[in-house]
Design a protein around this motif. Structure first.
Motif, mmCIF file in Angstrom:
data_model
loop_
_atom_site.group_PDB
_atom_site.id
_atom_site.type_symbol
_atom_site.label_atom_id
_atom_site.label_comp_id
_atom_site.label_asym_id
_atom_site.label_seq_id
_atom_site.Cartn_x
_atom_site.Cartn_y
_atom_site.Cartn_z
ATOM 1 N N ALA A 95 2.747 0.600 5.924
ATOM 2 C CA ALA A 95 2.562 1.386 4.636
ATOM 3 C C ALA A 95 3.009 0.877 3.396
ATOM 4 O O ALA A 95 2.776 1.047 2.168
ATOM 5 C CB ALA A 95 2.797 2.926 4.772
ATOM 6 N N HIS A 96 4.168 0.009 3.898
ATOM 7 C CA HIS A 96 4.757 -0.652 2.335
ATOM 8 C C HIS A 96 4.481 -2.192 2.250
ATOM 9 O O HIS A 96 5.258 -2.709 1.236
ATOM 10 C CB HIS A 96 6.476 -0.462 2.417
ATOM 11 C CG HIS A 96 6.705 0.968 2.937
ATOM 12 N ND1 HIS A 96 6.980 1.814 1.805
ATOM 13 C CD2 HIS A 96 6.835 1.895 3.962
ATOM 14 C CE1 HIS A 96 7.492 3.099 2.099
ATOM 15 N NE2 HIS A 96 7.228 3.018 3.680
ATOM 16 N N VAL A 106 5.142 0.600 13.622
ATOM 17 C CA VAL A 106 4.450 -0.451 12.773
ATOM 18 C C VAL A 106 3.649 0.105 11.436
ATOM 19 O O VAL A 106 3.606 -0.268 10.683
ATOM 20 C CB VAL A 106 3.794 -1.404 13.709
ATOM 21 C CG1 VAL A 106 2.824 -2.346 12.974
ATOM 22 C CG2 VAL A 106 5.011 -2.013 14.513
ATOM 23 N N PRO A 107 2.873 1.171 11.843
ATOM 24 C CA PRO A 107 1.925 1.994 10.976
ATOM 25 C C PRO A 107 2.818 2.217 9.605
ATOM 26 O O PRO A 107 2.594 2.365 8.509
ATOM 27 C CB PRO A 107 1.253 2.905 11.516
ATOM 28 C CG PRO A 107 1.148 2.691 12.707
ATOM 29 C CD PRO A 107 2.416 1.863 13.118
ATOM 30 N N LEU A 108 4.183 2.978 10.064
ATOM 31 C CA LEU A 108 5.000 3.546 8.852
ATOM 32 C C LEU A 108 5.679 2.112 8.285
ATOM 33 O O LEU A 108 5.735 2.401 6.862
ATOM 34 C CB LEU A 108 5.837 4.242 9.618
ATOM 35 C CG LEU A 108 5.665 5.485 10.391
ATOM 36 C CD1 LEU A 108 6.985 5.904 11.095
ATOM 37 C CD2 LEU A 108 5.316 6.567 9.502
ATOM 38 N N ILE A 148 12.101 -1.809 0.120
ATOM 39 C CA ILE A 148 13.000 -2.323 1.256
ATOM 40 C C ILE A 148 14.049 -1.140 1.943
ATOM 41 O O ILE A 148 14.210 -1.281 3.234
ATOM 42 C CB ILE A 148 13.935 -3.630 0.582
ATOM 43 C CG1 ILE A 148 13.066 -4.715 0.234
ATOM 44 C CG2 ILE A 148 14.987 -3.831 1.662
ATOM 45 C CD1 ILE A 148 13.675 -5.917 -0.446
ATOM 46 N N ASP A 149 14.636 -0.450 1.149
ATOM 47 C CA ASP A 149 15.497 0.634 1.685
ATOM 48 C C ASP A 149 14.886 1.514 2.658
ATOM 49 O O ASP A 149 15.238 2.018 3.611
ATOM 50 C CB ASP A 149 16.252 1.300 0.631
ATOM 51 C CG ASP A 149 17.263 0.477 -0.070
ATOM 52 O OD1 ASP A 149 17.573 -0.580 0.438
ATOM 53 O OD2 ASP A 149 17.667 1.013 -1.167
ATOM 54 N N LEU A 150 13.647 1.723 2.496
ATOM 55 C CA LEU A 150 12.768 2.632 3.301
ATOM 56 C C LEU A 150 12.482 1.962 4.675
ATOM 57 O O LEU A 150 12.337 2.578 5.484
ATOM 58 C CB LEU A 150 11.476 3.247 2.571
ATOM 59 C CG LEU A 150 11.649 4.224 1.383
ATOM 60 C CD1 LEU A 150 10.227 4.431 0.683
ATOM 61 C CD2 LEU A 150 12.165 5.116 1.825
#
Lengths: 96, 96
Positions: free
Chosen positions: A80-81, A75-77, A15-17
């Motif tokens: 990834a999570h 969006v891809p970044l 979440i923080d990322l």
């Protein structure tokens, strides 16, 4: 008018990322000329469940949004999570 | 601020029966003093998938809505046409 609900399901430890990425996506999307509304919420019962509530004049405006630099970069970044695939619902208002 | 997404899944053969009930529910709910927004949409890919996008100042306003005459009378009539249970998501805005 096109209403969109886009539900993302993130790993809670990420979440923080993802929050700074989401904030940039919201800020830049709201600057798009044809964006009517683009608001992000968190499920009270699931801190990894993020929900966009969007409004666009038509499908072309949404498609243009998905081709912007900020969308195609961020969006891809964010994804990834993901812990599970997003759910996107395109909707029309019920006539009064 | 409390944002709510309430997703109803109706039998497709019941749509003509539930639409007038939904319209009355929307009209009367918008007259509630503490209702900030109460809009109803239909999924473009599923004509039995109805989605309320709601906004309330707080949980007490939502709870009061669920105790109104129009809610307690109309929602059971609508739910008699459900094909699966509704999904209600209570959310908070992501801080900018």
């Amino acid at each position: 008018m096109l209403k969109v609900i886009a539900q993302d399901f993130m790993r809670v430890e990420s979440i923080d990322l993802v929050l700074p990425l989401y904030r940039e996506l919201v800020e830049k999307t709201r600057q798009e000329a044809r964006c009517l509304a683009y608001d992000l919420f968190i499920d009270q019962k699931d801190p990894g469940h993020f929900v966009f509530v969007e409004e666009w004049p038509d499908r072309a405006a949404l498609d243009a949004h998905c081709r912007t630099e900020h969308f195609t970069r961020l969006v891809p970044l964010i994804n990834a999570h993901q812990r599970q695939p997003c759910i996107i619902t395109l909707m029309e208002p019920v006539a009064a």
